[in-house]
Motif scaffolding. Structure first.
Motif, PDB file in Angstrom:
ATOM      1  N   THR A 197      99.563   4.038 -36.877  1.00  0.00           N
ATOM      2  CA  THR A 197      99.328   4.734 -35.607  1.00  0.00           C
ATOM      3  C   THR A 197      98.580   6.013 -35.937  1.00  0.00           C
ATOM      4  N   SER A 198      97.301   6.021 -35.609  1.00  0.00           N
ATOM      5  CA  SER A 198      96.491   7.215 -35.836  1.00  0.00           C
ATOM      6  C   SER A 198      96.453   8.001 -34.524  1.00  0.00           C
ATOM      7  N   SER A 199      95.364   8.673 -34.239  1.00  0.00           N
ATOM      8  CA  SER A 199      95.271   9.439 -32.994  1.00  0.00           C
ATOM      9  C   SER A 199      93.807   9.549 -32.598  1.00  0.00           C
ATOM     10  N   ALA A 200      93.547   9.486 -31.272  1.00  0.00           N
ATOM     11  CA  ALA A 200      92.162   9.618 -30.808  1.00  0.00           C
ATOM     12  C   ALA A 200      91.619  11.004 -31.120  1.00  0.00           C
ATOM     13  N   SER A 201      92.503  11.960 -31.352  1.00  0.00           N
ATOM     14  CA  SER A 201      92.027  13.323 -31.619  1.00  0.00           C
ATOM     15  C   SER A 201      91.268  13.423 -32.950  1.00  0.00           C
ATOM     16  N   VAL A 202      91.307  12.380 -33.774  1.00  0.00           N
ATOM     17  CA  VAL A 202      90.572  12.446 -35.053  1.00  0.00           C
ATOM     18  C   VAL A 202      89.050  12.544 -34.841  1.00  0.00           C
ATOM     19  N   VAL A 203      88.574  12.196 -33.634  1.00  0.00           N
ATOM     20  CA  VAL A 203      87.127  12.316 -33.373  1.00  0.00           C
ATOM     21  C   VAL A 203      86.825  13.419 -32.352  1.00  0.00           C
ATOM     22  N   PHE A 204      87.829  14.209 -31.988  1.00  0.00           N
ATOM     23  CA  PHE A 204      87.638  15.217 -30.937  1.00  0.00           C
ATOM     24  C   PHE A 204      87.160  16.538 -31.517  1.00  0.00           C
ATOM     25  N   GLU A 205      85.969  16.978 -31.037  1.00  0.00           N
ATOM     26  CA  GLU A 205      85.360  18.221 -31.552  1.00  0.00           C
ATOM     27  C   GLU A 205      85.484  19.371 -30.568  1.00  0.00           C
ATOM     28  N   GLY A 206      86.236  19.177 -29.477  1.00  0.00           N
ATOM     29  CA  GLY A 206      86.407  20.265 -28.521  1.00  0.00           C
ATOM     30  C   GLY A 206      85.606  20.074 -27.248  1.00  0.00           C
ATOM     31  N   THR A 207      84.735  19.052 -27.221  1.00  0.00           N
ATOM     32  CA  THR A 207      84.018  18.776 -25.968  1.00  0.00           C
ATOM     33  C   THR A 207      84.390  17.375 -25.478  1.00  0.00           C
ATOM     34  N   ASP A 208      84.344  17.196 -24.134  1.00  0.00           N
ATOM     35  CA  ASP A 208      84.777  15.921 -23.539  1.00  0.00           C
ATOM     36  C   ASP A 208      84.091  14.721 -24.171  1.00  0.00           C
ATOM     37  N   ILE A 209      84.846  13.660 -24.318  1.00  0.00           N
ATOM     38  CA  ILE A 209      84.286  12.384 -24.786  1.00  0.00           C
ATOM     39  C   ILE A 209      84.644  11.350 -23.728  1.00  0.00           C
ATOM     40  N   LYS A 210      83.641  10.637 -23.211  1.00  0.00           N
ATOM     41  CA  LYS A 210      83.937   9.540 -22.286  1.00  0.00           C
ATOM     42  C   LYS A 210      83.327   8.284 -22.885  1.00  0.00           C
TER      43      LYS A 210
ATOM     44  N   ARG B 153      83.077   5.655 -28.722  1.00  0.00           N
ATOM     45  CA  ARG B 153      83.276   4.459 -29.547  1.00  0.00           C
ATOM     46  C   ARG B 153      83.843   4.835 -30.906  1.00  0.00           C
ATOM     47  N   GLU B 154      84.279   3.805 -31.619  1.00  0.00           N
ATOM     48  CA  GLU B 154      84.951   4.052 -32.892  1.00  0.00           C
ATOM     49  C   GLU B 154      83.986   4.502 -33.982  1.00  0.00           C
TER      50      GLU B 154
ATOM     51  N   THR C 142      94.597  -3.608 -43.821  1.00  0.00           N
ATOM     52  CA  THR C 142      95.024  -2.457 -43.017  1.00  0.00           C
ATOM     53  C   THR C 142      94.146  -2.284 -41.773  1.00  0.00           C
ATOM     54  N   VAL C 143      94.708  -1.641 -40.773  1.00  0.00           N
ATOM     55  CA  VAL C 143      93.992  -1.351 -39.529  1.00  0.00           C
ATOM     56  C   VAL C 143      94.670  -0.123 -38.907  1.00  0.00           C
ATOM     57  N   ALA C 144      93.907   0.649 -38.108  1.00  0.00           N
ATOM     58  CA  ALA C 144      94.505   1.828 -37.462  1.00  0.00           C
ATOM     59  C   ALA C 144      94.262   1.768 -35.956  1.00  0.00           C
ATOM     60  N   ILE C 145      95.252   2.202 -35.203  1.00  0.00           N
ATOM     61  CA  ILE C 145      95.154   2.250 -33.741  1.00  0.00           C
ATOM     62  C   ILE C 145      95.192   3.719 -33.338  1.00  0.00           C
ATOM     63  N   ARG C 146      94.239   4.096 -32.453  1.00  0.00           N
ATOM     64  CA  ARG C 146      94.121   5.514 -32.083  1.00  0.00           C
ATOM     65  C   ARG C 146      94.410   5.751 -30.603  1.00  0.00           C
ATOM     66  N   PRO C 147      95.673   5.980 -30.240  1.00  0.00           N
ATOM     67  CA  PRO C 147      95.948   6.364 -28.859  1.00  0.00           C
ATOM     68  C   PRO C 147      95.713   7.864 -28.680  1.00  0.00           C
ATOM     69  N   HIS C 148      95.576   8.304 -27.439  1.00  0.00           N
ATOM     70  CA  HIS C 148      95.660   9.742 -27.191  1.00  0.00           C
ATOM     71  C   HIS C 148      97.069   9.992 -26.657  1.00  0.00           C
ATOM     72  N   GLY C 149      97.221  10.649 -25.503  1.00  0.00           N
ATOM     73  CA  GLY C 149      98.584  10.900 -25.008  1.00  0.00           C
ATOM     74  C   GLY C 149      99.275   9.596 -24.638  1.00  0.00           C
TER      75      GLY C 149
ATOM     76  N   GLY D  44      90.371  -2.928 -42.186  1.00  0.00           N
ATOM     77  CA  GLY D  44      89.921  -1.608 -42.614  1.00  0.00           C
ATOM     78  C   GLY D  44      89.250  -0.794 -41.514  1.00  0.00           C
ATOM     79  N   LYS D  45      89.483  -1.162 -40.233  1.00  0.00           N
ATOM     80  CA  LYS D  45      88.817  -0.449 -39.127  1.00  0.00           C
ATOM     81  C   LYS D  45      89.844   0.280 -38.254  1.00  0.00           C
ATOM     82  N   ALA D  46      89.307   1.221 -37.463  1.00  0.00           N
ATOM     83  CA  ALA D  46      90.157   1.966 -36.520  1.00  0.00           C
ATOM     84  C   ALA D  46      89.740   1.598 -35.092  1.00  0.00           C
ATOM     85  N   TYR D  47      90.704   1.544 -34.190  1.00  0.00           N
ATOM     86  CA  TYR D  47      90.421   1.186 -32.796  1.00  0.00           C
ATOM     87  C   TYR D  47      91.046   2.180 -31.833  1.00  0.00           C
ATOM     88  N   HIS D  48      90.219   2.675 -30.904  1.00  0.00           N
ATOM     89  CA  HIS D  48      90.757   3.512 -29.824  1.00  0.00           C
ATOM     90  C   HIS D  48      91.553   2.615 -28.891  1.00  0.00           C
TER      91      HIS D  48
END
Ligand code: NAD
Length: 245
Positions: free
Chosen positions: A113-126, A129-130, A165-172, A232-236
């Motif tokens: 269980t990863s987190s979507a915040s791993v790609v968050f730079e402080g500006t909105d993302i809509k 993609r991974e 291995t695989v990672a899942i990236r939820p946010h809240g 070996g991939k991550a998924y939002h």
């Protein structure tokens, strides 16, 4: 003696937590035998074996991973903590211990269980993609260690060695028994601290219902095979539309 891993035998590291417990319950419904590994035991459930221990302790993990073919790693210190050494120890060194223990115990699949915040730079993302790069300036130290943790887990994917291995990236994540998101929002509102808007009210934030997060984890686990493109991939993971906040 080593017990041969059975494909329906799994372990949930962090299984006493909010997401972990939902995952455990769904896995039982689906006919899995489940071991929980956690520093605390927060409930009892028929069919679940609890192993209390710190995931930084490889020996303790090895005992819990006997005969297990599939591991879900969803343990982490609470993101609100400001204890940098704890994040470093649990999310980085602890994840190394988890990966070593998995290799030694003959585990075949690890879902992080990863987190979507791993790609968050402080500006909105809509519709992000991974293939977005990891944040160069993560929003906090928790996120910095989630990035390192995800890299470690994905790099450990090795078809030759038989560890996928695989990672899942939820946010809240929200849903029944959520200890953080909704209770903290409600408490903040009750204390009259929600009268201010940061920005113009159009900042985006993403929430995913806990059952969807669980579903994503189990789908990822069941699709993880040597020939699968998800290795070996991550998924939002998200619900549908982000919320304006
Ligand atoms: P939680 O705090 O409810 O559960 C985490 C569990 O990990 C707890 O039961 C805790 O005891 C256990 N744990 C902590 N340190 C440990 C250690 N050293 N050894 C063994 N167990 C340990 O948190 P959650 O909301 O269920 O989060 C689960 C995962 O999802 C975490 O990896 C978190 O980073 C990720 N995540 C959560 C959210 C969210 O909104 N809740 C969002 C994105 C990612």
């Amino acid at each position: 003696t080593r017990i041969r891993p059975s494909s329906k035998r799994c372990a949930v590291i962090g299984g006493s937590g909010f997401l972990g417990r939902h995952l455990v319950e769904k896995l039982l419904d689906k006919g899995y035998t489940v071991s929980v590994f956690d520093i605390r035991q927060s409930y009892e459930l028929p069919g679940v074996t609890f192993h209390q221990g710190d995931l930084c302790d490889k020996q303790a993990l090895l005992t819990a991973l006997q005969g297990v073919s599939l591991v879900f790693h969803c343990a982490s210190p609470a993101p609100a903590s400001d204890d940098k050494a704890l994040f470093q120890r649990v999310n980085i060194q602890g994840t190394q211990a988890v990966l070593q223990a998995c290799t030694e115990a003959g585990v075949q699949k690890v879902v992080l269980t990863s987190s979507a915040s791993v790609v968050f730079e402080g500006t909105d993302i809509k519709d992000g993609r991974e293939d977005l790069p990891y944040a160069k300036k993560p929003i906090d130290y928790y996120t910095q260690t989630k990035i390192e943790q995800e890299k470690l887990v994905l790099k450990a994917c090795d078809k030759e060695k038989g560890l996928l291995t695989v990672a899942i990236r939820p946010h809240g994540i929200f849903g029944p028994r959520d200890p953080q998101l909704v209770p903290i929002l409600v408490d903040t509102a009750r204390r009259g601290k929600m009268k201010f808007i940061i920005g113009d009210g159009s900042n985006l934030v993403d929430f995913t219902f806990v059952d969807n997060v669980v579903h994503g984890h189990i789908l990822a686990a069941e699709s993880l095979r040597p020939e699968s493109p998800i290795c070996g991939k991550a998924y939002h993971i998200t619900n549908d539309e982000p919320v304006r906040f």
